[in-house]
Scaffold this active site. Structure first.
Site, PDB file in Angstrom:
ATOM      1  N   GLU A   1       0.943   3.874   1.806  1.00 27.54           N
ATOM      2  CA  GLU A   1       1.398   4.277   3.136  1.00 27.54           C
ATOM      3  C   GLU A   1       2.545   3.406   3.634  1.00 27.54           C
ATOM      4  OE1 GLU A   1      -1.737   3.577   2.091  1.00 27.54           O
ATOM      5  OE2 GLU A   1      -3.198   4.296   3.550  1.00 27.54           O
TER       6      GLU A   1
ATOM      7  N   CYS B   1      -6.302   1.940   5.813  1.00 25.49           N
ATOM      8  CA  CYS B   1      -6.922   0.689   6.243  1.00 25.49           C
ATOM      9  C   CYS B   1      -6.293   0.244   7.570  1.00 25.49           C
ATOM     10  CB  CYS B   1      -6.721  -0.381   5.171  1.00 25.49           C
ATOM     11  SG  CYS B   1      -4.999  -0.913   5.000  1.00 25.49           S
TER      12      CYS B   1
ATOM     13  N   HIS C   1       0.858  -1.190   0.000  1.00 26.36           N
ATOM     14  CA  HIS C   1       0.000   0.000   0.000  1.00 26.36           C
ATOM     15  C   HIS C   1       0.890   1.235   0.000  1.00 26.36           C
ATOM     16  CE1 HIS C   1      -3.690  -2.151   1.966  1.00 26.36           C
ATOM     17  NE2 HIS C   1      -3.123  -2.879   0.999  1.00 26.36           N
TER      18      HIS C   1
ATOM     19  N   CYS D   1      -2.458  -0.288   7.384  1.00 22.24           N
ATOM     20  CA  CYS D   1      -1.714   0.976   7.344  1.00 22.24           C
ATOM     21  C   CYS D   1      -1.840   1.745   8.652  1.00 22.24           C
ATOM     22  CB  CYS D   1      -2.183   1.809   6.155  1.00 22.24           C
ATOM     23  SG  CYS D   1      -1.799   0.993   4.575  1.00 22.24           S
TER      24      CYS D   1
END
Length: 155
Positions: A60, A88, A58, A91
């Protein structure tokens, strides 16, 4: 009151990363980590889940990894994260473990978000560090980017 990022906007840089991710067939999410005191951008990343065949790639997570490597430390207490979508659970946990100072995000994510939605990670007793959080920054732009991406996938 939401502290505003200096010009040029770090969120604009996150949007550029999200657009690059979309062009590569990735869900358009971009993230930027900035050293708060100096304003130096330590990392700017977009999602790379498909490209790297890695479910944890992801934006992040990639930005946190890059910033930590750059500073040579596993924690980023003097740093801020700018991301185009509400993080999410994966993260949010990484943000907490990295000890980021602030999180600024664009679109809210009622289905997959974990800060204002779902598990509300930073409100859990087991969360060891809670950053300041500012959501809804340029929300229409962020949501529009995501809608356009998914609309193109499902005509």
């Amino acid at each position: 009151m939401i502290p505003r990022p200096p010009a040029p906007s770090y969120m604009d840089r996150a949007f550029a990363e999200a657009e690059t991710a979309a062009a590569a067939g990735e869900v358009p999410v971009g993230a930027v980590i900035v050293q708060a005191e100096s304003g130096q951008v330590l990392a700017a990343c977009g999602n790379r889940v498909e490209t790297l065949a890695d479910p944890s790639a992801h934006a992040e997570i990639l930005a946190i990894r890059t910033a930590c490597r750059r500073l040579g430390t596993p924690r980023l207490p003097g740093c801020d994260l700018y991301v185009t979508l509400e993080p999410c659970a994966l993260c949010a946990a990484a943000i907490s473990f990295a000890r980021l100072r602030r999180v600024y995000f664009g679109a809210y994510d009622p289905k997959g978000g974990a800060i204002e939605h779902g598990p509300r990670w930073f409100s859990q007793r087991t969360c060891l560090h809670t950053p300041e959080v500012y959501g809804g920054i340029d929300e229409r732009r962020a949501a529009g980017l995501l809608r356009a991406f998914f609309r193109a996938l499902r005509p």
